[in-house]
Design an enzyme around this catalytic site. Structure first.
Site, PDB file in Angstrom:
ATOM      1  N   HIS A 103     -27.431 105.253   7.062  1.00 20.39           N
ATOM      2  CA  HIS A 103     -28.865 105.018   7.005  1.00 20.39           C
ATOM      3  C   HIS A 103     -29.341 104.862   8.451  1.00 20.39           C
ATOM      4  O   HIS A 103     -28.599 104.358   9.295  1.00 20.39           O
ATOM      5  CB  HIS A 103     -29.192 103.755   6.211  1.00 20.39           C
ATOM      6  CG  HIS A 103     -28.717 103.794   4.793  1.00 20.39           C
ATOM      7  ND1 HIS A 103     -28.023 102.764   4.203  1.00 20.39           N
ATOM      8  CD2 HIS A 103     -28.844 104.756   3.847  1.00 20.39           C
ATOM      9  CE1 HIS A 103     -27.741 103.071   2.955  1.00 20.39           C
ATOM     10  NE2 HIS A 103     -28.220 104.288   2.712  1.00 20.39           N
ATOM     11  N   GLU A 149     -28.626 110.559   1.702  1.00 22.85           N
ATOM     12  CA  GLU A 149     -29.507 110.559   0.533  1.00 22.85           C
ATOM     13  C   GLU A 149     -30.945 110.282   0.969  1.00 22.85           C
ATOM     14  O   GLU A 149     -31.546 109.287   0.553  1.00 22.85           O
ATOM     15  CB  GLU A 149     -29.029 109.544  -0.518  1.00 22.85           C
ATOM     16  CG  GLU A 149     -28.298 108.315   0.033  1.00 22.85           C
ATOM     17  CD  GLU A 149     -29.203 107.123   0.251  1.00 22.85           C
ATOM     18  OE1 GLU A 149     -30.394 107.317   0.488  1.00 22.85           O
ATOM     19  OE2 GLU A 149     -28.702 105.986   0.194  1.00 22.85           O
TER      20      GLU A 149
END
Length: 357
Positions: A255, A293
């Site tokens: 992330h 993602e």
């Protein structure tokens, strides 16, 4: 091809500091002589003639060969293969850096082998740790390998020639970084994606939680020592992404939060994104895939990932967002030299560093 190395006569290529061998690679005015200078070691010289590298001072140290090879490939990203002649120590061959030339007349340093070496980029402690022994364990009903304890301090460092700056990733520190992360998380531009606003105590606790989580490595990214972003590097098998694809034991993901406006933009992304991927592949050579993602609606981020070698696999739905599963293969990253920008304008900048303009 020698002309492309002349930029190193005015703007040296900096060698890794994390490996304990700070120094630089310089070229002569005509680009035919390359000199590696490292703190605490004698200079090592190499001739560069007709795209062939030759040591000039006997058998060179492995660190010097790695440094000069990195500088040549970074300055000449289109070089098919670095060929060499003359003496080299066995250590380089045994480490898989140097292979015999096909014609039997010398040796070669293939780019994809060079860039899979930990030495120039990982910290000494990271190199010493190597592959953590394989022992499976269970966490929340998930079977996965036992993960290596976190290594503090600087984990990875790399000179970026098209920026003339050094990027590094270090483990986050509560005392040093809590106020900074608190400011970043409360930035509206970040908050809309991360949804982690709160006071300083909230973010101190957030950092402590991530540091205590065996599947997560939270790091601060820096350019020339100046923090610019926060990254969470995770093992996918234990992460929330695992149920949505066939996760393998050493798949990794990340992330990202770029907290400083001055460090946004294409040129910066072309430095931190492949460097982060490089770090993850080097940190454990058993990692064959990196996954992500991003929000399926975040078209700009997905375009950046595609330019960096990620393939779109599918869309799927988390409880909190519709996501796009993206994946980068180790073979593609190293085989297509994705540590260097594929954009022609940034390639040109790599030959003529920013500081020269």
């Amino acid at each position: 091809m020698t002309s492309e190395l002349t930029s190193l006569s005015q703007h040296p290529f900096l060698t890794s500091v994390t490996a304990g061998l700070p120094g630089q690679v310089r070229a002569s005015a005509d680009g035919t002589l390359l000199t590696v200078s490292r703190v605490g070691a004698p200079d090592s010289r190499f001739s560069w003639t007709g795209s062939v590298l030759r040591p000039l001072d006997g058998v060179p140290e492995a660190a010097d060969v790695l440094a000069v090879a990195e500088a040549v490939y970074a300055t000449q990203p289109g070089l098919p293969v670095l060929r060499g002649e003359g003496p080299l120590g066995r250590a380089l061959s045994e480490a898989g850096v140097v292979v015999a030339s096909a014609d039997g007349q010398g040796w070669e340093i293939p780019a994809d082998l060079l860039w899979q070496q930990a030495g120039p980029w990982l910290s000494p402690r990271g190199q010493a740790a190597g592959c953590y022994p394989l022992l499976h364990t269970m966490t929340n009903g998930k079977r996965h390998p036992l993960r290596r304890p976190k290594i503090d301090g600087v984990l990875y460092e790399r000179f970026i020639p098209w920026l003339n700056e050094t990027i590094s990733f270090r483990l986050i520190d509560v005392e040093q970084d809590a106020e900074r992360l608190n400011r970043w998380m409360n930035d509206p531009r970040v908050a809309v994606i991360w949804e982690e606003t709160g006071d300083l105590d909230v973010h101190r606790a957030y950092i402590e939680t991530k540091l205590a989580d065996p599947h997560m490595v939270p790091v601060i990214g820096c350019f020339d020592g100046q923090p610019f972003g926060y990254f969470e590097v995770y093992w996918a098998k234990e992460n929330r992404i695992a149920p949505y694809y066939d996760a393998e034991d050493f798949d990794r993901g990340w992330h990202v939060l770029v907290g400083e406006d001055a460090y946004r933009g294409k040129a910066r992304v072309s430095a931190w994104l492949p460097s982060l991927m490089h770090f993850m592949f080097l940190d454990d050579p058993r990692t064959q895939r990196i996954v992500g993602e991003p929000a399926a609606s975040h078209s700009q981020q997905i375009r950046n990932l595609e330019r960096s070698g990620f393939a779109k696999v599918k869309q799927f739905s988390f409880p909190h967002k519709r996501a796009m599963l993206v994946m980068l293969l180790r073979e593609r990253f190293f085989g297509e030299r994705l540590w260097a920008p594929q954009d022609d304008s940034l390639r040109a900048a790599a030959v003529t560093p920013v500081a020269a303009e």
